[in-house]
Design a protein around this motif. Structure first.
Motif, PDB file in Angstrom:
ATOM      1  N   ILE A  81      46.786  46.367  33.756  1.00 53.82           N
ATOM      2  CA  ILE A  81      45.746  45.738  32.940  1.00 53.82           C
ATOM      3  C   ILE A  81      46.361  44.919  31.810  1.00 53.82           C
ATOM      4  CG2 ILE A  81      45.337  47.607  31.266  1.00 53.82           C
ATOM      5  CD1 ILE A  81      42.311  47.033  31.680  1.00 53.82           C
ATOM      6  N   ALA A  82      47.559  45.345  31.334  1.00 62.76           N
ATOM      7  CA  ALA A  82      48.254  44.556  30.308  1.00 62.76           C
ATOM      8  C   ALA A  82      48.733  43.229  30.892  1.00 62.76           C
ATOM      9  CB  ALA A  82      49.433  45.342  29.746  1.00 62.76           C
ATOM     10  N   ALA A  83      49.145  43.237  32.173  1.00 58.59           N
ATOM     11  CA  ALA A  83      49.680  42.025  32.807  1.00 58.59           C
ATOM     12  C   ALA A  83      48.577  41.110  33.326  1.00 58.59           C
ATOM     13  CB  ALA A  83      50.623  42.414  33.946  1.00 58.59           C
ATOM     14  N   LEU A  84      47.544  41.676  33.940  1.00 60.34           N
ATOM     15  CA  LEU A  84      46.518  40.870  34.607  1.00 60.34           C
ATOM     16  C   LEU A  84      45.297  40.609  33.738  1.00 60.34           C
ATOM     17  CD1 LEU A  84      46.473  42.457  38.215  1.00 60.34           C
ATOM     18  CD2 LEU A  84      47.777  40.478  37.390  1.00 60.34           C
ATOM     19  N   GLY A  85      45.020  41.509  32.787  1.00 54.91           N
ATOM     20  CA  GLY A  85      43.795  41.398  32.020  1.00 54.91           C
ATOM     21  C   GLY A  85      42.652  42.110  32.719  1.00 54.91           C
ATOM     22  N   LEU A  86      41.532  42.220  32.017  1.00 55.80           N
ATOM     23  CA  LEU A  86      40.404  42.999  32.527  1.00 55.80           C
ATOM     24  C   LEU A  86      39.780  42.359  33.763  1.00 55.80           C
ATOM     25  CD1 LEU A  86      38.594  45.476  31.947  1.00 55.80           C
ATOM     26  CD2 LEU A  86      37.109  43.955  30.619  1.00 55.80           C
ATOM     27  N   SER A  87      39.524  41.062  33.715  1.00 55.07           N
ATOM     28  CA  SER A  87      38.797  40.422  34.812  1.00 55.07           C
ATOM     29  C   SER A  87      39.600  40.451  36.106  1.00 55.07           C
ATOM     30  CB  SER A  87      38.435  38.983  34.442  1.00 55.07           C
ATOM     31  OG  SER A  87      39.598  38.220  34.192  1.00 55.07           O
ATOM     32  N   SER A  88      40.875  40.069  36.076  1.00 53.05           N
ATOM     33  CA  SER A  88      41.678  40.042  37.297  1.00 53.05           C
ATOM     34  C   SER A  88      41.861  41.433  37.876  1.00 53.05           C
ATOM     35  CB  SER A  88      43.040  39.403  37.015  1.00 53.05           C
ATOM     36  OG  SER A  88      42.893  38.050  36.637  1.00 53.05           O
ATOM     37  N   THR A  89      42.010  42.440  37.006  1.00 48.12           N
ATOM     38  CA  THR A  89      42.172  43.819  37.479  1.00 48.12           C
ATOM     39  C   THR A  89      40.952  44.255  38.290  1.00 48.12           C
ATOM     40  OG1 THR A  89      43.561  44.394  35.584  1.00 48.12           O
ATOM     41  CG2 THR A  89      42.512  46.221  36.761  1.00 48.12           C
ATOM     42  N   PHE A  90      39.760  43.941  37.789  1.00 48.78           N
ATOM     43  CA  PHE A  90      38.556  44.363  38.510  1.00 48.78           C
ATOM     44  C   PHE A  90      38.288  43.492  39.737  1.00 48.78           C
ATOM     45  CE2 PHE A  90      37.850  47.032  34.881  1.00 48.78           C
ATOM     46  CZ  PHE A  90      37.179  48.116  35.413  1.00 48.78           C
ATOM     47  N   PHE A  91      38.754  42.256  39.746  1.00 42.66           N
ATOM     48  CA  PHE A  91      38.669  41.460  40.969  1.00 42.66           C
ATOM     49  C   PHE A  91      39.541  42.069  42.067  1.00 42.66           C
ATOM     50  CE2 PHE A  91      37.482  37.495  38.363  1.00 42.66           C
ATOM     51  CZ  PHE A  91      36.136  37.665  38.639  1.00 42.66           C
ATOM     52  N   VAL A  92      40.714  42.585  41.687  1.00 47.84           N
ATOM     53  CA  VAL A  92      41.574  43.267  42.662  1.00 47.84           C
ATOM     54  C   VAL A  92      40.872  44.506  43.209  1.00 47.84           C
ATOM     55  CG1 VAL A  92      43.732  44.561  42.951  1.00 47.84           C
ATOM     56  CG2 VAL A  92      43.737  42.392  41.713  1.00 47.84           C
ATOM     57  N   PHE A  93      40.271  45.303  42.326  1.00 48.37           N
ATOM     58  CA  PHE A  93      39.521  46.479  42.778  1.00 48.37           C
ATOM     59  C   PHE A  93      38.390  46.066  43.721  1.00 48.37           C
ATOM     60  CE2 PHE A  93      40.907  49.063  38.892  1.00 48.37           C
ATOM     61  CZ  PHE A  93      41.727  49.883  39.647  1.00 48.37           C
ATOM     62  N   ALA A  94      37.707  44.954  43.405  1.00 48.82           N
ATOM     63  CA  ALA A  94      36.617  44.487  44.262  1.00 48.82           C
ATOM     64  C   ALA A  94      37.129  44.187  45.669  1.00 48.82           C
ATOM     65  CB  ALA A  94      35.967  43.240  43.664  1.00 48.82           C
ATOM     66  N   GLY A  95      38.277  43.507  45.760  1.00 51.88           N
ATOM     67  CA  GLY A  95      38.861  43.200  47.062  1.00 51.88           C
ATOM     68  C   GLY A  95      39.194  44.452  47.847  1.00 51.88           C
ATOM     69  N   LEU A  96      39.756  45.462  47.168  1.00 52.50           N
ATOM     70  CA  LEU A  96      40.099  46.712  47.843  1.00 52.50           C
ATOM     71  C   LEU A  96      38.856  47.427  48.359  1.00 52.50           C
ATOM     72  CD1 LEU A  96      42.847  48.005  45.368  1.00 52.50           C
ATOM     73  CD2 LEU A  96      43.215  47.238  47.720  1.00 52.50           C
ATOM     74  N   ASN A  97      37.764  47.339  47.617  1.00 49.74           N
ATOM     75  CA  ASN A  97      36.541  48.016  48.046  1.00 49.74           C
ATOM     76  C   ASN A  97      35.843  47.273  49.182  1.00 49.74           C
ATOM     77  OD1 ASN A  97      35.723  50.536  46.295  1.00 49.74           O
ATOM     78  ND2 ASN A  97      36.790  49.124  44.941  1.00 49.74           N
ATOM     79  N   VAL A  98      36.029  45.964  49.286  1.00 56.92           N
ATOM     80  CA  VAL A  98      35.555  45.230  50.463  1.00 56.92           C
ATOM     81  C   VAL A  98      36.310  45.699  51.696  1.00 56.92           C
ATOM     82  CG1 VAL A  98      35.452  42.972  51.576  1.00 56.92           C
ATOM     83  CG2 VAL A  98      34.751  43.211  49.185  1.00 56.92           C
ATOM     84  N   VAL A  99      37.622  45.884  51.555  1.00 58.92           N
ATOM     85  CA  VAL A  99      38.427  46.412  52.659  1.00 58.92           C
ATOM     86  C   VAL A  99      37.928  47.812  53.043  1.00 58.92           C
ATOM     87  CG1 VAL A  99      40.741  47.139  53.375  1.00 58.92           C
ATOM     88  CG2 VAL A  99      40.451  45.044  52.041  1.00 58.92           C
ATOM     89  N   ALA A 100      37.616  48.641  52.035  1.00 59.57           N
ATOM     90  CA  ALA A 100      37.104  49.986  52.298  1.00 59.57           C
ATOM     91  C   ALA A 100      35.775  49.931  53.060  1.00 59.57           C
ATOM     92  CB  ALA A 100      36.929  50.746  50.986  1.00 59.57           C
ATOM     93  N   PHE A 101      34.896  49.015  52.679  1.00 65.78           N
ATOM     94  CA  PHE A 101      33.614  48.847  53.365  1.00 65.78           C
ATOM     95  C   PHE A 101      33.844  48.525  54.842  1.00 65.78           C
ATOM     96  CE2 PHE A 101      30.107  46.320  54.950  1.00 65.78           C
ATOM     97  CZ  PHE A 101      28.980  46.929  54.429  1.00 65.78           C
ATOM     98  N   LEU A 102      34.755  47.589  55.124  1.00 63.90           N
ATOM     99  CA  LEU A 102      35.044  47.205  56.509  1.00 63.90           C
ATOM    100  C   LEU A 102      35.700  48.348  57.270  1.00 63.90           C
ATOM    101  CD1 LEU A 102      36.373  43.581  55.837  1.00 63.90           C
ATOM    102  CD2 LEU A 102      34.120  44.243  56.724  1.00 63.90           C
ATOM    103  N   PHE A 103      36.534  49.132  56.577  1.00 60.41           N
ATOM    104  CA  PHE A 103      37.177  50.306  57.192  1.00 60.41           C
ATOM    105  C   PHE A 103      36.126  51.314  57.642  1.00 60.41           C
ATOM    106  CE2 PHE A 103      38.647  54.678  56.370  1.00 60.41           C
ATOM    107  CZ  PHE A 103      39.689  54.778  57.295  1.00 60.41           C
ATOM    108  N   VAL A 104      35.161  51.609  56.776  1.00 60.72           N
ATOM    109  CA  VAL A 104      34.094  52.552  57.131  1.00 60.72           C
ATOM    110  C   VAL A 104      33.263  51.991  58.275  1.00 60.72           C
ATOM    111  CG1 VAL A 104      31.983  53.674  56.325  1.00 60.72           C
ATOM    112  CG2 VAL A 104      33.987  53.598  54.843  1.00 60.72           C
ATOM    113  N   LEU A 105      32.904  50.722  58.179  1.00 60.87           N
ATOM    114  CA  LEU A 105      32.067  50.087  59.193  1.00 60.87           C
ATOM    115  C   LEU A 105      32.714  50.155  60.576  1.00 60.87           C
ATOM    116  CD1 LEU A 105      29.390  48.469  59.454  1.00 60.87           C
ATOM    117  CD2 LEU A 105      30.765  46.384  59.208  1.00 60.87           C
ATOM    118  N   ARG A 106      34.038  49.989  60.621  1.00 58.33           N
ATOM    119  CA  ARG A 106      34.719  49.931  61.910  1.00 58.33           C
ATOM    120  C   ARG A 106      35.184  51.292  62.407  1.00 58.33           C
ATOM    121  NH1 ARG A 106      36.403  50.462  66.049  1.00 58.33           N
ATOM    122  NH2 ARG A 106      37.803  49.201  67.338  1.00 58.33           N
TER     123      ARG A 106
END
Length: 492
Positions: free
Chosen positions: A430-455
């Motif tokens: 969070i010190a390197a990326l900042g708040l917004s980029s950190t949560f965008f990364v989390f968002a991407g990981l959770n999209v992957v999780a959604f597709l993992f569950v779906l498949r």
């Protein structure tokens, strides 16, 4: 992070006398209250660093990585405690293990509170982690083995409530202590940690008066002691037939040979279900829930709150966790597991995008921190409502009996290790990326999780463990319901 519920076990073959009203219910309630202090300590000791960490960093001169080391020391040790706690309790007893666990909680707190620098803080956090990991395994086992099977879920489920209650208490006490004395006393973080000694002492003293698990006693050939305990914790005329039931189930289980690793690897369906279990463990952690649990106060400071305000604002996500955990326990047997996962990962990824976008695009006004707090609280509520309990329940169901210990063990170990790595590096990220980029990364990981569950993730609700065992082993669990029925019809 939560404990892992014990998989349901058949009560046996005897038609047991029904549960009726009686003083045994009060005795069971007292046992549950004392034992779940271990869950309360689990929650408090994992969350107290959220709020105490900032004061500790200033007082001891810690870098972001140094704070990450202090946080993750408990988490890595918890992984070890989770792996070894069950085996230790099998050897020396559930009650004795919980007593030792209470001592570890007290010793760990003493080391942290008196630490002159990072080294002793880490040592204390390691001791606390061993206790937390042990609590995550042994307390629910102890409750499940003492409870009548008819109310085992509700009794063991109290531990989940006590975990989130411990997290909430840690946040509330941090807010009170930090706002009253934070500016005057640089070592105020020590008082925050010290409060954990109070329930630890109550746990130690209380467990001295609690009974041992009758199932463990029976395993050790101590039948008379097991019967005496069951007589106190069951209605009249229930103890003897239930003990016979337990003895039969134990004998049948002793005849069952567990699969070795080679046997598991030879069956692609079993390999697949292990990988699914590990995936569920990883994705539960990459929701970012523990980033808020351990560093929520720091995230809210980055969002724009002053330190005192951030400490108070942290109460909102902790409170919604408690409410959502209670609702989740009520809905688990009424809603499809897959739909719960898909809604959870969908909502969480959506809130992460909103948090990142708000942090990046919204003008710096007095309202901005409160908008971010509302979004963070909604994210925490969605995760606790849809993903936390669902993950643990699904992990307890999907593995066949002969490989359940292996499957649960490796999945929970992977879960803890993911938790530990995120805990170690989140301050640096969070010190390197900042708040917004950190949560965008989390968002991407959770999209992957959604597709993992779906498949990949199968539905487990509405099937007995025996049906699940057959369907997982043959691979039929991945077929649509109509195709499974047709396959069973062909077999018959």
């Amino acid at each position: 992070m939560s404990h892992s519920p014990v998989p349901p076990v058949s009560p046996g073959t005897t038609q047991l006398p029904p549960l009726t009203a009686g003083p045994y219910r009060r005795r069971l309630g007292r046992v549950a209250l004392i034992a779940t202090l271990g869950g309360l300590l689990f929650g408090y000791d994992t969350s107290v660093i959220n709020g105490a960490g900032g004061f500790m960093s200033e007082d001891l001169g810690l870098s972001p990585l140094g704070l990450g080391v202090a946080v993750s020391a408990l988490l890595f040790a918890s992984a070890v405690g989770a792996l070894t706690g069950g085996r230790i309790s099998d050897a020396i007893g559930r009650r004795t293990t919980i007593l030792i666990m209470a001592v570890l909680f007290i010793v760990g707190v003493a080391l942290v509170v008196t630490a002159p620098g990072l080294t002793l803080v880490v040592a204390g956090r390691i001791v606390l982690g061993l206790a937390v990991g042990t609590a995550s395994v042994v307390v629910p086992v102890f409750l499940a083995e003492l409870a009548p099977y008819e109310i085992r879920g509700s009794l063991a489920g109290r531990n989940e409530f006590m975990i989130v209650l411990g997290q909430l208490l840690a946040i509330i006490m941090n807010a009170i202590i930090g706002n009253l004395w934070g500016e005057q006393f640089p070592g105020v973080w020590r008082a925050m940690f010290l409060l954990a000694a109070v329930p630890a002492v109550f746990l130690l003293v209380g467990m001295l008066r609690m009974p041992e698990s009758p199932r463990w006693l029976l395993d050790k050939g101590r039948r008379d002691e097991a019967l005496e305990i069951l007589t106190r914790l069951r209605p009249e005329n229930r103890a003897e037939p239930e003990l016979e039931d337990i003895a039969r189930a134990r004998h049948a289980e002793s005849q069952r040979v567990s699969m070795d690793l080679k046997s598991i690897l030879r069956n692609k369906n079993l390999v697949k279900i292990v990988l699914i279990g590990c995936g569920l463990g990883i994705f539960q952690q990459t929701t970012g829930i523990n980033a808020i649990q351990y560093y929520g106060e720091r995230v809210l400071e980055v969002a724009g709150f002053a330190r005192g305000g951030a400490l108070i604002a942290s109460i909102a996500p902790a409170t919604i966790s408690v409410v959502a955990a209670v609702v989740a326990l009520q809905m688990m047997d009424r809603v499809s597991r897959r739909k719960t996962f898909l809604w959870g990962y969908g909502l969480v990824s959506g809130f992460h995008v909103l948090i990142g976008a708000t942090a990046q695009l919204m003008p710096e006004t007095d309202a901005k921190p409160f908008v971010l707090l509302a979004l963070i609280t909604a994210f925490v509520g969605s995760m606790q409502l849809c993903l936390n309990v669902a993950t643990w329940v699904t992990l307890s169901e999907i593995f066949p009996q002969k490989m359940r210990a292996f499957g649960m063990g490796i999945s929970v170990f992977i879960l803890w290790m993911t938790n530990s790595i995120l805990g170690l590096f989140f301050p640096t990220i969070i010190a390197a990326l900042g708040l917004s980029s950190t949560f965008f990364v989390f968002a991407g990981l959770n999209v992957v999780a959604f597709l993992f569950v779906l498949r990949w993730v199968p539905e487990t609700r509405g099937r007995t463990l025996e049906q699940l065992e057959e369907d997982v082993t043959t691979g039929e669990i991945y077929l649509p319901r109509a195709s499974r029925a047709e396959a069973r019809s062909d077999k018959s």
